[in-house]
Design an enzyme around this catalytic site. Structure first.
Site, PDB file in Angstrom:
ATOM      1  N   LYS A 113      28.440  29.066  37.904  1.00 49.68           N
ATOM      2  CA  LYS A 113      27.380  29.645  38.740  1.00 49.68           C
ATOM      3  C   LYS A 113      27.935  30.766  39.628  1.00 49.68           C
ATOM      4  O   LYS A 113      27.400  31.881  39.656  1.00 49.68           O
ATOM      5  CB  LYS A 113      26.767  28.553  39.616  1.00 49.68           C
ATOM      6  CG  LYS A 113      26.270  27.318  38.901  1.00 49.68           C
ATOM      7  CD  LYS A 113      25.053  27.574  38.071  1.00 49.68           C
ATOM      8  CE  LYS A 113      24.396  26.278  37.602  1.00 49.68           C
ATOM      9  NZ  LYS A 113      25.241  25.410  36.781  1.00 49.68           N
TER      10      LYS A 113
ATOM     11  N   LYS B  19      19.703  25.287  42.981  1.00 51.32           N
ATOM     12  CA  LYS B  19      20.433  24.499  41.991  1.00 51.32           C
ATOM     13  C   LYS B  19      21.831  24.159  42.479  1.00 51.32           C
ATOM     14  O   LYS B  19      22.425  24.901  43.285  1.00 51.32           O
ATOM     15  CB  LYS B  19      20.512  25.239  40.657  1.00 51.32           C
ATOM     16  CG  LYS B  19      21.084  26.643  40.716  1.00 51.32           C
ATOM     17  CD  LYS B  19      20.929  27.334  39.363  1.00 51.32           C
ATOM     18  CE  LYS B  19      21.375  28.775  39.392  1.00 51.32           C
ATOM     19  NZ  LYS B  19      21.169  29.460  38.088  1.00 51.32           N
TER      20      LYS B  19
ATOM     21  N   ARG C  83      20.788  33.102  26.062  1.00 52.87           N
ATOM     22  CA  ARG C  83      22.220  32.833  25.960  1.00 52.87           C
ATOM     23  C   ARG C  83      22.825  33.934  25.077  1.00 52.87           C
ATOM     24  O   ARG C  83      22.492  34.065  23.903  1.00 52.87           O
ATOM     25  CB  ARG C  83      22.470  31.465  25.349  1.00 52.87           C
ATOM     26  CG  ARG C  83      23.914  31.195  24.880  1.00 52.87           C
ATOM     27  CD  ARG C  83      24.939  31.281  26.001  1.00 52.87           C
ATOM     28  NE  ARG C  83      24.652  30.435  27.118  1.00 52.87           N
ATOM     29  CZ  ARG C  83      24.972  29.138  27.179  1.00 52.87           C
ATOM     30  NH1 ARG C  83      25.566  28.560  26.154  1.00 52.87           N
ATOM     31  NH2 ARG C  83      24.696  28.440  28.258  1.00 52.87           N
TER      32      ARG C  83
ATOM     33  N   ARG D  46      15.968  30.662  25.287  1.00 49.48           N
ATOM     34  CA  ARG D  46      15.551  29.270  25.440  1.00 49.48           C
ATOM     35  C   ARG D  46      14.302  29.258  26.322  1.00 49.48           C
ATOM     36  O   ARG D  46      14.381  29.490  27.523  1.00 49.48           O
ATOM     37  CB  ARG D  46      16.697  28.451  26.020  1.00 49.48           C
ATOM     38  CG  ARG D  46      17.917  28.443  25.095  1.00 49.48           C
ATOM     39  CD  ARG D  46      19.202  28.117  25.794  1.00 49.48           C
ATOM     40  NE  ARG D  46      19.545  29.116  26.798  1.00 49.48           N
ATOM     41  CZ  ARG D  46      20.565  29.008  27.639  1.00 49.48           C
ATOM     42  NH1 ARG D  46      21.348  27.951  27.583  1.00 49.48           N
ATOM     43  NH2 ARG D  46      20.805  29.949  28.515  1.00 49.48           N
TER      44      ARG D  46
ATOM     45  N   ARG E 237      12.655  25.347  33.615  1.00 50.73           N
ATOM     46  CA  ARG E 237      13.968  25.371  32.977  1.00 50.73           C
ATOM     47  C   ARG E 237      13.827  25.612  31.476  1.00 50.73           C
ATOM     48  O   ARG E 237      13.058  24.932  30.807  1.00 50.73           O
ATOM     49  CB  ARG E 237      14.709  24.043  33.219  1.00 50.73           C
ATOM     50  CG  ARG E 237      14.879  23.695  34.677  1.00 50.73           C
ATOM     51  CD  ARG E 237      15.395  22.280  34.849  1.00 50.73           C
ATOM     52  NE  ARG E 237      14.458  21.286  34.316  1.00 50.73           N
ATOM     53  CZ  ARG E 237      14.722  19.992  34.203  1.00 50.73           C
ATOM     54  NH1 ARG E 237      15.907  19.537  34.588  1.00 50.73           N
ATOM     55  NH2 ARG E 237      13.829  19.155  33.706  1.00 50.73           N
TER      56      ARG E 237
ATOM     57  N   ASP F  46      24.314  33.805  30.535  1.00 44.76           N
ATOM     58  CA  ASP F  46      22.896  33.478  30.626  1.00 44.76           C
ATOM     59  C   ASP F  46      22.183  34.611  31.349  1.00 44.76           C
ATOM     60  O   ASP F  46      22.576  35.017  32.457  1.00 44.76           O
ATOM     61  CB  ASP F  46      22.696  32.160  31.381  1.00 44.76           C
ATOM     62  CG  ASP F  46      23.097  30.955  30.543  1.00 44.76           C
ATOM     63  OD1 ASP F  46      23.388  31.135  29.341  1.00 44.76           O
ATOM     64  OD2 ASP F  46      23.135  29.842  31.100  1.00 44.76           O
TER      65      ASP F  46
ATOM     66  N   GLU G 170      24.266  33.091  34.863  1.00 45.11           N
ATOM     67  CA  GLU G 170      25.434  32.221  34.769  1.00 45.11           C
ATOM     68  C   GLU G 170      26.454  32.828  33.823  1.00 45.11           C
ATOM     69  O   GLU G 170      26.107  33.617  32.936  1.00 45.11           O
ATOM     70  CB  GLU G 170      25.062  30.813  34.257  1.00 45.11           C
ATOM     71  CG  GLU G 170      24.275  29.977  35.243  1.00 45.11           C
ATOM     72  CD  GLU G 170      24.127  28.530  34.794  1.00 45.11           C
ATOM     73  OE1 GLU G 170      24.927  28.071  33.947  1.00 45.11           O
ATOM     74  OE2 GLU G 170      23.216  27.849  35.295  1.00 45.11           O
TER      75      GLU G 170
ATOM     76  N   ASN H 217      29.077  31.043  31.424  1.00 44.80           N
ATOM     77  CA  ASN H 217      29.512  29.748  30.906  1.00 44.80           C
ATOM     78  C   ASN H 217      30.859  29.869  30.204  1.00 44.80           C
ATOM     79  O   ASN H 217      31.006  30.662  29.266  1.00 44.80           O
ATOM     80  CB  ASN H 217      28.467  29.201  29.944  1.00 44.80           C
ATOM     81  CG  ASN H 217      27.165  28.875  30.638  1.00 44.80           C
ATOM     82  OD1 ASN H 217      26.979  27.766  31.132  1.00 44.80           O
ATOM     83  ND2 ASN H 217      26.266  29.839  30.694  1.00 44.80           N
TER      84      ASN H 217
END
Length: 315
Positions: free
Chosen positions: A124, A159, A209, A224, A232, A272, A280, A282
């Site tokens: 994050k 979050k 993604r 997504r 979400r 993301d 984000e 990842n």
């Protein structure tokens, strides 16, 4: 090559969508010997890092998909490559695992992603290094700051910094409904730091993604898309994945971050992106290989194993 995967239990794999499984299949197809071990299988003894690693044979059966030889204690330096695919939670056990892998590197092990780089890149917080691509963001445990941020921006997302799969993500709209309760819950009454961001309406079109391998983006993202009124898009939270070509903005973000992150030892990264905003970075065990391949035909796992082979030869 001898390629070892540090992963969660093989029995937990969902082979129809698991990215680690796709990596293993591609590696085996090329004639590489595939091994697997879990974090609990590692040990430091007399300055040497070992793991009880089992050689894996891919059967091609979707249910009984592997055969494992008896595990043998192996010096991690004996593998040509170690692929770190342990899923979060990113807790102290996870951090201890990166320390052991870092010691193994000193024995000659080649670990992807680099353990210190995983440790240094909170998924994050890392976006703060690239603020030109982010939505307005606040990181704090202070209730007054969070309330002021919500008053200014109206519609916000809150979050935890250590979550995955969309766990613990809340949306608060302009009316501020339940803000106090959410702050208390996420911050443990001010004891834990969280992230707060201005809501990005483009989430209805998907949380994209973008996979970046050896600094270069896969030309398709997996959007997504949230379902049933959810905020979400995470697949683990019921989102539906739709592969689509990268946009000009996607390429701008990926081509800016890719070389920087690759130079830090991050061979595989999942960016993301919602709308035009990076949300984000990842680095622990990025997924979506199979969904992109199944929908577009682009061989993501092949691109990844190409990168592993090239990285091993270069070292």
């Amino acid at each position: 090559m001898k390629i070892a995967f540090l992963a969660d239990p093989l029995s937990s794999f969902k082979t129809y969508k698991d990215s680690t499984y796709a990596m293993m299949v591609e590696a085996a197809k090329r004639g590489h010997t595939v091994y697997a071990f879990e974090q609990k299988d590692m040990a430091l003894d007399s300055g040497v890092v070992y793991a009880n690693a089992a050689e894996i044979t891919i059967t091609g059966d979707s249910h009984d998909w592997y055969r494992a030889a008896p595990a043998q204690e192996t010096n991690l330096g004996e593998f040509d490559a170690i692929i770190q695919r342990k899923d979060p939670p990113f807790d102290m056990e996870y951090i201890y695992g990166t320390y052991l892998l870092e010691l193994a590197e000193k024995q000659g092990a080649k670990v992807f992603n680099k353990p210190s780089a995983i440790r240094d890149h909170n998924e994050k917080l890392s976006i703060a290094q690239f603020s030109q691509f982010t939505s307005p963001t606040l990181v704090t445990a202070d209730e007054a700051r969070i309330r002021a941020f919500q008053k200014h921006h109206g519609d916000i997302i809150l979050k935890p910094l250590d979550g995955m799969g969309g766990a613990g993500v809340f949306r608060v709209t302009a009316d501020g409904m339940n803000l106090g309760s959410i702050i208390e819950t996420l911050t443990y009454n001010g004891a834990r730091t969280i992230m707060v961001q201005r809501y990005i309406p483009e989430i209805v079109k998907g949380d994209k993604r973008i996979l970046v391998i050896a600094g270069k983006p896969v030309p398709y993202s997996l959007a997504r898309i949230p379902q049933n009124g959810e905020v979400r898009g995470n697949l683990a939270a019921g989102g539906v994945g739709v592969a689509q070509p990268l946009t000009e903005r996607d390429y701008e973000i990926a081509n800016t971050l890719g070389p920087i992150l690759a130079a830090r030892g991050l061979l595989l990264v999942g960016l993301d992106v919602i709308g035009d905003c990076l949300t984000e970075v990842n680095v622990t065990s990025p997924t979506c290989f199979q969904e992109i391949t199944q929908q577009t035909g682009f061989q993501v796992a092949a691109m990844f194993i190409d990168a592993v082979e090239a990285a091993v030869q270069a070292q």
